[in-house]
Design an enzyme around this catalytic site. Structure first.
Site, PDB file in Angstrom:
ATOM      1  N   TYR A  51       0.850  -1.185   0.000  1.00 58.42           N
ATOM      2  CA  TYR A  51       0.000   0.000   0.000  1.00 58.42           C
ATOM      3  C   TYR A  51       0.894   1.246   0.000  1.00 58.42           C
ATOM      4  O   TYR A  51       1.710   1.444   0.903  1.00 58.42           O
ATOM      5  CB  TYR A  51      -0.946  -0.002   1.203  1.00 58.42           C
ATOM      6  CG  TYR A  51      -1.876   1.171   1.186  1.00 58.42           C
ATOM      7  CD1 TYR A  51      -2.890   1.257   0.240  1.00 58.42           C
ATOM      8  CD2 TYR A  51      -1.731   2.224   2.070  1.00 58.42           C
ATOM      9  CE1 TYR A  51      -3.738   2.350   0.193  1.00 58.42           C
ATOM     10  CE2 TYR A  51      -2.569   3.322   2.028  1.00 58.42           C
ATOM     11  CZ  TYR A  51      -3.570   3.377   1.090  1.00 58.42           C
ATOM     12  OH  TYR A  51      -4.403   4.463   1.040  1.00 58.42           O
ATOM     13  N   ASP A  96      -1.411  -7.333   6.244  1.00 50.66           N
ATOM     14  CA  ASP A  96      -2.466  -6.444   5.739  1.00 50.66           C
ATOM     15  C   ASP A  96      -3.349  -7.308   4.847  1.00 50.66           C
ATOM     16  O   ASP A  96      -2.964  -7.672   3.733  1.00 50.66           O
ATOM     17  CB  ASP A  96      -1.841  -5.281   4.965  1.00 50.66           C
ATOM     18  CG  ASP A  96      -2.893  -4.319   4.394  1.00 50.66           C
ATOM     19  OD1 ASP A  96      -4.081  -4.707   4.305  1.00 50.66           O
ATOM     20  OD2 ASP A  96      -2.517  -3.189   4.033  1.00 50.66           O
TER      21      ASP A  96
HETATM   22  C1  LIG Z   1      -6.804   1.599   1.645  1.00 52.74           C
HETATM   23  C2  LIG Z   1      -5.736   0.688   2.123  1.00 52.74           C
HETATM   24  C3  LIG Z   1      -4.979   1.004   3.256  1.00 52.74           C
HETATM   25  C4  LIG Z   1      -5.175   2.302   4.028  1.00 52.74           C
HETATM   26  O1  LIG Z   1      -6.430   2.387   4.604  1.00 52.74           O
HETATM   27  P1  LIG Z   1      -7.233   3.773   4.853  1.00 52.74           P
HETATM   28  O2  LIG Z   1      -8.497   3.319   5.454  1.00 52.74           O
HETATM   29  O3  LIG Z   1      -7.385   4.436   3.513  1.00 52.74           O
HETATM   30  O4  LIG Z   1      -6.402   4.597   5.772  1.00 52.74           O
HETATM   31  C5  LIG Z   1      -4.015   0.092   3.661  1.00 52.74           C
HETATM   32  N1  LIG Z   1      -3.802  -1.074   2.986  1.00 52.74           N
HETATM   33  C6  LIG Z   1      -4.511  -1.392   1.890  1.00 52.74           C
HETATM   34  C7  LIG Z   1      -4.234  -2.686   1.190  1.00 52.74           C
HETATM   35  C8  LIG Z   1      -5.494  -0.530   1.416  1.00 52.74           C
HETATM   36  O5  LIG Z   1      -6.178  -0.854   0.316  1.00 52.74           O
END
Ligand SMILES: *Cc1c(COP(=O)(O)O)cnc(C)c1O
Length: 381
Positions: free
Chosen positions: A106, A179
């Site tokens: 990200y 993540d």
């Molecule tokens: C959007 C996203 C983030 C960040 O999240 P926010 O809610 O925009 O702060 C982190 N990791 C991934 C894979 C994302 O798609």
């Protein structure tokens, strides 16, 4: 009567853990907007866990309980955004710690991490997710404290083997954080595969309706790091508002049906366009020619997700011309909502970006597959 413990996570999530308010019979949880909580005549708190809403808010309970259930963890924490939740993990580290992350991840987190680690004296090493041996060579025994991975990796949808990353991290004495925003708990359970912490941008699939910015962490066990993360949320205050927490638990009720439909439609789109002459490549882990397909099959159950990328023609100009012609796909950033979105990441990230200039990212929503396929078809000609 069936044993509640034998029920599927899907049933529990649809019913918001089957919770009925004992005072009113309400099957939908209440929103508690209060910032503070009264004490009785003996100066005792009415609920000892509740004194001030920066520390704890009962409106979080449903969404946090659903996440803990879905991921098979012991505890969950909501945050004000996905970034706030990810940053909370790194901010709980100490100077001198060493972290290993993928080169493609990200974008916002990668940019923040490079500056943060430099300022706070935390060693940062980046590994190539496409090379199965690279993570092992970047992790240093007794020195690396945290391995952070993202799978599928945005926006090439490279797949990182979670079980093998956990083994590498644990052998070195490090924790593994994943993540799992794109995979969602419907398709993948990182804790079962050895992860210590799972992170979600709840802005995406968990809420799913494009109307809440939120983040979440789930712990496999109560490590020291987890205790510091929880203290950090209460003290630093990257908390979610009660209205957003309530919307999030409502969005999560339909998580399974949304993710299943998006995965099915994405698979249909990927298969339909896999050999299209105007496309250089279609990147989707559900396609057998995708480099991560074998690993994806091992760690994603019931689908490969709603995200795919089309490499249109040979260059940025051709990709942008495609994006401009889209009529059903909406030109906007973000992902995981019920509306399908199209984005040219290279225009957003600029010339330093590792993303191919002809790559167009699609977030498949809940519209009919036919309308989405027709839209891509007309935009390609
Ligand atoms: C959007 C996203 C983030 C960040 O999240 P926010 O809610 O925009 O702060 C982190 N990791 C991934 C894979 C994302 O798609």
């Amino acid at each position: 009567m069936s044993d509640p413990k034998s029920r599927s996570a899907e049933t529990d999530v649809v019913q918001g853990m089957h919770t009925v308010d004992p005072a009113t019979g309400s099957i939908v949880p209440a929103i508690v907007p209060s910032t503070t909580y009264a004490r009785d005549e003996k100066y005792a708190l009415i609920d000892p866990a509740l004194s001030y809403s920066r520390d704890e808010n009962p409106t979080y309970d449903t969404a946090e309980a659903l996440l803990t259930r879905l991921e098979g963890g012991v505890s969950s924490l909501l945050f004000s955004s996905g970034m706030a939740s990810a940053c909370a993990v790194f901010k709980a580290l100490k100077p001198g710690d060493h972290v290993v992350v993928p080169k493609v991840m990200y974008w916002g987190l990668r940019n923040w991490l490079i500056k943060f680690c430099d300022r706070w004296g935390i060693g940062l090493e980046q590994f190539d997710a496409a090379d199965p041996n690279d993570l092992g060579s970047k992790v240093i025994a007794k020195k690396t404290t945290l391995v952070w991975i993202e799978t599928p990796c945005n926006p090439t949808w490279d797949i990182i083997d979670i079980r093998s990353a956990a083994e590498i991290a644990h052998a070195a004495g490090a924790l593994l954080a994943v993540d799992s925003t794109v995979a969602t708990p419907v398709l993948s359970q990182p804790i079962e595969l050895g992860a210590d912490i799972v992170m979600h941008s709840a802005t995406k699939y968990l809420n799913g309706h494009g109307d809440v910015v939120a983040g979440a962490l789930v712990a496999a066990k109560e490590t020291d790091l987890w205790v510091r993360i929880a203290e950090g949320r209460a003290q630093e205050g990257a908390i979610l508002g009660p209205f957003e927490a309530w919307l999030l638990q409502r969005g999560m009720r339909t998580l399974f049906m949304r993710v299943r439909q998006a995965s099915q439609t994405a698979m249909m789109i990927a298969t339909h366009f896999a050999d299209h002459p105007s496309l250089d490549r279609v990147l989707y882990p559900g396609l057998s020619q995708h480099p991560g397909h074998k690993t994806a099959k091992k760690q994603m159950y019931g689908g490969f997700g709603g995200m795919l990328s089309l490499c249109v023609g040979q260059n940025e100009r051709e990709a942008l011309a495609f994006v401009k012609r889209c009529q059903v796909f909406i030109r906007a950033t973000s992902l995981g909502g019920i509306e399908s979105l199209v984005e040219h990441r290279y225009s957003i990230e600029g010339p330093d970006s590792p993303i191919p200039a002809n790559l167009v990212r699609l977030s498949v929503g809940a519209e009919t597959a036919e309308d989405l396929i027709d839209d891509i078809e007309q935009a390609l000609t």
